[in-house]
Design a protein around this motif. Structure first.
Motif, PDB file in Angstrom:
ATOM      1  N   GLY A  26       0.907  -1.394   0.024  1.00 25.35           N
ATOM      2  CA  GLY A  26       0.010   0.141  -0.063  1.00 25.35           C
ATOM      3  C   GLY A  26       0.772   1.211  -0.077  1.00 25.35           C
ATOM      4  O   GLY A  26       1.911   1.471   0.603  1.00 25.35           O
ATOM      5  N   CYS A  27       0.382   2.239  -0.738  1.00 28.06           N
ATOM      6  CA  CYS A  27       1.089   3.638  -0.929  1.00 28.06           C
ATOM      7  C   CYS A  27       0.100   4.459  -1.048  1.00 28.06           C
ATOM      8  O   CYS A  27      -0.834   4.316  -2.055  1.00 28.06           O
ATOM      9  CB  CYS A  27       2.457   3.589  -1.823  1.00 28.06           C
ATOM     10  N   ASN A  28       0.368   5.754  -0.630  1.00 34.14           N
ATOM     11  CA  ASN A  28      -0.679   6.867  -0.954  1.00 34.14           C
ATOM     12  C   ASN A  28      -0.095   7.919  -1.917  1.00 34.14           C
ATOM     13  O   ASN A  28      -0.591   8.592  -2.685  1.00 34.14           O
ATOM     14  CB  ASN A  28      -0.931   7.626   0.158  1.00 34.14           C
ATOM     15  N   PHE A  29       1.292   7.410  -2.886  1.00 36.86           N
ATOM     16  CA  PHE A  29       1.682   8.259  -3.795  1.00 36.86           C
ATOM     17  C   PHE A  29       1.646   7.103  -5.153  1.00 36.86           C
ATOM     18  O   PHE A  29       1.356   6.116  -4.893  1.00 36.86           O
ATOM     19  CB  PHE A  29       2.972   8.498  -3.585  1.00 36.86           C
ATOM     20  N   ARG A  30       1.702   7.967  -6.267  1.00 33.04           N
ATOM     21  CA  ARG A  30       1.573   7.194  -7.445  1.00 33.04           C
ATOM     22  C   ARG A  30       2.669   7.467  -8.131  1.00 33.04           C
ATOM     23  O   ARG A  30       2.584   8.060  -9.532  1.00 33.04           O
ATOM     24  CB  ARG A  30       0.286   7.270  -8.020  1.00 33.04           C
ATOM     25  N   CYS A  31       3.992   7.305  -7.753  1.00 29.30           N
ATOM     26  CA  CYS A  31       5.213   7.850  -8.766  1.00 29.30           C
ATOM     27  C   CYS A  31       4.931   7.060  -9.934  1.00 29.30           C
ATOM     28  O   CYS A  31       5.215   5.885  -9.844  1.00 29.30           O
ATOM     29  CB  CYS A  31       6.315   7.980  -7.909  1.00 29.30           C
ATOM     30  N   GLY A  32       5.325   7.837 -10.967  1.00 26.07           N
ATOM     31  CA  GLY A  32       5.218   6.910 -12.376  1.00 26.07           C
ATOM     32  C   GLY A  32       6.487   6.070 -12.395  1.00 26.07           C
ATOM     33  O   GLY A  32       6.491   5.072 -12.949  1.00 26.07           O
ATOM     34  N   TYR A  33       7.516   6.555 -11.836  1.00 31.63           N
ATOM     35  CA  TYR A  33       8.800   5.718 -11.755  1.00 31.63           C
ATOM     36  C   TYR A  33       9.061   4.546 -10.855  1.00 31.63           C
ATOM     37  O   TYR A  33       9.958   3.604 -10.898  1.00 31.63           O
ATOM     38  CB  TYR A  33      10.282   6.624 -11.657  1.00 31.63           C
ATOM     39  N   CYS A  34       8.015   4.475  -9.796  1.00 33.99           N
ATOM     40  CA  CYS A  34       8.232   3.629  -8.820  1.00 33.99           C
ATOM     41  C   CYS A  34       8.341   2.043  -9.287  1.00 33.99           C
ATOM     42  O   CYS A  34       7.564   1.522 -10.246  1.00 33.99           O
ATOM     43  CB  CYS A  34       6.806   3.340  -8.120  1.00 33.99           C
ATOM     44  N   HIS A  35       9.481   1.326  -8.868  1.00 33.25           N
ATOM     45  CA  HIS A  35       9.709   0.043  -9.302  1.00 33.25           C
ATOM     46  C   HIS A  35       9.038  -0.986  -8.499  1.00 33.25           C
ATOM     47  O   HIS A  35       9.439  -2.138  -8.521  1.00 33.25           O
ATOM     48  CB  HIS A  35      11.216  -0.194  -9.463  1.00 33.25           C
ATOM     49  N   LEU A  39       3.353  -3.498  -4.920  1.00 36.67           N
ATOM     50  CA  LEU A  39       3.130  -3.076  -3.420  1.00 36.67           C
ATOM     51  C   LEU A  39       2.423  -1.839  -3.402  1.00 36.67           C
ATOM     52  O   LEU A  39       2.161  -1.210  -2.267  1.00 36.67           O
ATOM     53  CB  LEU A  39       4.508  -2.803  -2.686  1.00 36.67           C
ATOM     54  N   VAL A  40       2.044  -1.185  -4.401  1.00 38.76           N
ATOM     55  CA  VAL A  40       1.508   0.121  -4.638  1.00 38.76           C
ATOM     56  C   VAL A  40      -0.243  -0.135  -5.219  1.00 38.76           C
ATOM     57  O   VAL A  40      -1.025   0.595  -4.402  1.00 38.76           O
ATOM     58  CB  VAL A  40       2.124   1.204  -5.516  1.00 38.76           C
ATOM     59  N   LYS A  41      -0.333  -0.662  -6.237  1.00 38.94           N
ATOM     60  CA  LYS A  41      -1.742  -0.978  -6.837  1.00 38.94           C
ATOM     61  C   LYS A  41      -2.145  -2.141  -6.185  1.00 38.94           C
ATOM     62  O   LYS A  41      -1.948  -3.289  -6.388  1.00 38.94           O
ATOM     63  CB  LYS A  41      -1.524  -1.112  -8.152  1.00 38.94           C
ATOM     64  N   GLY A  72       8.567  -0.152   1.620  1.00 38.10           N
ATOM     65  CA  GLY A  72       7.223  -0.520   0.891  1.00 38.10           C
ATOM     66  C   GLY A  72       7.100  -0.520  -0.502  1.00 38.10           C
ATOM     67  O   GLY A  72       8.343  -0.643  -1.285  1.00 38.10           O
ATOM     68  N   GLY A  73       5.921   0.058  -0.977  1.00 36.35           N
ATOM     69  CA  GLY A  73       4.875   0.831  -0.394  1.00 36.35           C
ATOM     70  C   GLY A  73       5.192   1.750   0.597  1.00 36.35           C
ATOM     71  O   GLY A  73       6.635   2.328   0.428  1.00 36.35           O
ATOM     72  N   GLU A  74       4.613   2.081   1.522  1.00 37.51           N
ATOM     73  CA  GLU A  74       4.724   3.181   2.413  1.00 37.51           C
ATOM     74  C   GLU A  74       4.198   2.942   3.826  1.00 37.51           C
ATOM     75  O   GLU A  74       3.072   2.639   4.028  1.00 37.51           O
ATOM     76  CB  GLU A  74       3.844   4.720   2.047  1.00 37.51           C
ATOM     77  N   ILE A 123      12.624  12.751  -0.870  1.00 39.88           N
ATOM     78  CA  ILE A 123      12.221  14.049  -1.373  1.00 39.88           C
ATOM     79  C   ILE A 123      11.965  14.078  -2.759  1.00 39.88           C
ATOM     80  O   ILE A 123      12.903  13.842  -3.563  1.00 39.88           O
ATOM     81  CB  ILE A 123      13.348  15.087  -1.052  1.00 39.88           C
ATOM     82  N   LYS A 124      10.759  14.136  -3.064  1.00 38.91           N
ATOM     83  CA  LYS A 124      10.157  13.923  -4.360  1.00 38.91           C
ATOM     84  C   LYS A 124      10.721  15.004  -5.484  1.00 38.91           C
ATOM     85  O   LYS A 124      10.930  14.814  -6.560  1.00 38.91           O
ATOM     86  CB  LYS A 124       8.664  13.485  -4.534  1.00 38.91           C
ATOM     87  N   ALA A 125      10.563  16.134  -4.775  1.00 40.63           N
ATOM     88  CA  ALA A 125      10.645  17.247  -5.673  1.00 40.63           C
ATOM     89  C   ALA A 125      10.748  18.608  -4.897  1.00 40.63           C
ATOM     90  O   ALA A 125      10.435  18.439  -3.612  1.00 40.63           O
ATOM     91  CB  ALA A 125       9.655  17.373  -6.663  1.00 40.63           C
TER      92      ALA A 125
HETATM   93  S1  SF4 Z   1       6.561   3.192  -2.933  1.00 37.77           S
HETATM   94 FE1  SF4 Z   1       7.594   5.076  -3.137  1.00 37.77          FE
HETATM   95  S2  SF4 Z   1       8.141   5.329  -5.165  1.00 37.77           S
HETATM   96 FE2  SF4 Z   1       6.344   3.954  -5.097  1.00 37.77          FE
HETATM   97  S3  SF4 Z   1       4.640   5.266  -5.313  1.00 37.77           S
HETATM   98 FE3  SF4 Z   1       4.886   4.839  -3.250  1.00 37.77          FE
HETATM   99  S4  SF4 Z   1       6.421   6.480  -2.770  1.00 37.77           S
HETATM  100 FE4  SF4 Z   1       6.310   6.732  -4.808  1.00 37.77          FE
END
Ligand code: SF4
Length: 229
Positions: A26-35, A39-41, A72-74, A123-125
């Motif tokens: 689980g993660c509350n961000f959706r970084c395009g580059y996330c590898h 663990l996110v979707k 994570g995830g977060e 630090i994303k940006a």
């Molecule tokens: S796990 Fe990290 S890189 Fe992946 S979407 Fe979440 S914050 Fe972004």
């Protein structure tokens, strides 16, 4: 805890220590580059690994491993993160937590309890550029708060940025430098397209080594130490 997986051994994920890594779902961000899209979707989540299996593994590895990295995830999204961390700590392991810094309250509680030994925060940006990287709306005041808390925590830490060439430019690093001014360690992470949250990123690039040297020079004006990883 929703444990998406664990890696039994790593020599590179906790500075100078032998560690295992546990990945939370689980993660509350959706970084395009996330590898770690699995663990996110939520639609990509696998059946979580039981805590019992994880702790039985840690039991067997006591004295062979120095540390556990929680990533994570977060991890701060997990409701039972604090008891989980306490349990690992009580087994004698050092703990490193990786976080995107979006929940400054959870981080504050963790620092107050003194239950982790190292924290790595993304630090994303620059704050104004967060949305275009994480593709979701957050209150960036929490990011600022987390940075401050980490720098005041007396815990070893690093701030780090994954660098995709068309997402961050030289003046962005000046702004990031100001945001984390005087930080002990800042890590520039080269984006390596292996698998990504957004498939478009598979065609994207990072900067050249020479360009990273220029970015490093900018960051060295602001932080105590800057490395490229
Ligand atoms: S796990 Fe990290 S890189 Fe992946 S979407 Fe979440 S914050 Fe972004």
């Amino acid at each position: 805890m929703l444990i998406g997986g664990f890696q039994k051994f790593s020599l590179i994920d906790y500075p100078e220590k032998i560690c295992a890594i546990v990945f939370t779902q689980g993660c509350n961000f959706r970084c395009g580059y996330c590898h770690n899209p699995e663990l996110v979707k939520p639609e990509k989540f696998e059946i979580p690994i039981s805590e019992k299996d994880f702790f039985s593994f840690l039991n067997k590895r006591q004295k062979k491993l120095d540390a556990v990295v929680i990533t994570g995830g977060e991890p701060t999204l997990q409701k039972d993160l604090i008891p989980f961390v306490k349990k690992i700590k009580s087994m004698g392991y050092l703990i490193k937590l990786d976080s995107n810094g979006s929940d400054s309250e959870v981080l504050k509680n963790i620092f107050d309890l003194k239950i982790i030994d190292y924290i790595a925060m993304d630090i994303k940006a620059p704050l104004k550029g967060y949305f275009k990287i994480i593709n979701t709306d957050i209150d960036t005041k929490n990011i600022k708060k987390s940075i401050k808390q980490i720098m005041n925590s007396k815990i070893n830490y690093e701030f780090r940025t994954t660098v995709v060439k068309d997402q961050l430019f030289l003046d962005d690093f000046e702004k990031i430098g100001k945001l984390i001014k005087s930080a002990e360690l800042y890590v520039l992470q080269k984006f390596i397209p292996t698998k990504t949250n957004d498939l478009k990123f598979l065609k994207k690039q990072t900067y050249s080594d020479k360009e990273f040297e220029n970015i490093k020079k900018i960051m060295q004006k602001y932080v105590q130490k800057c490395i490229v990883r």
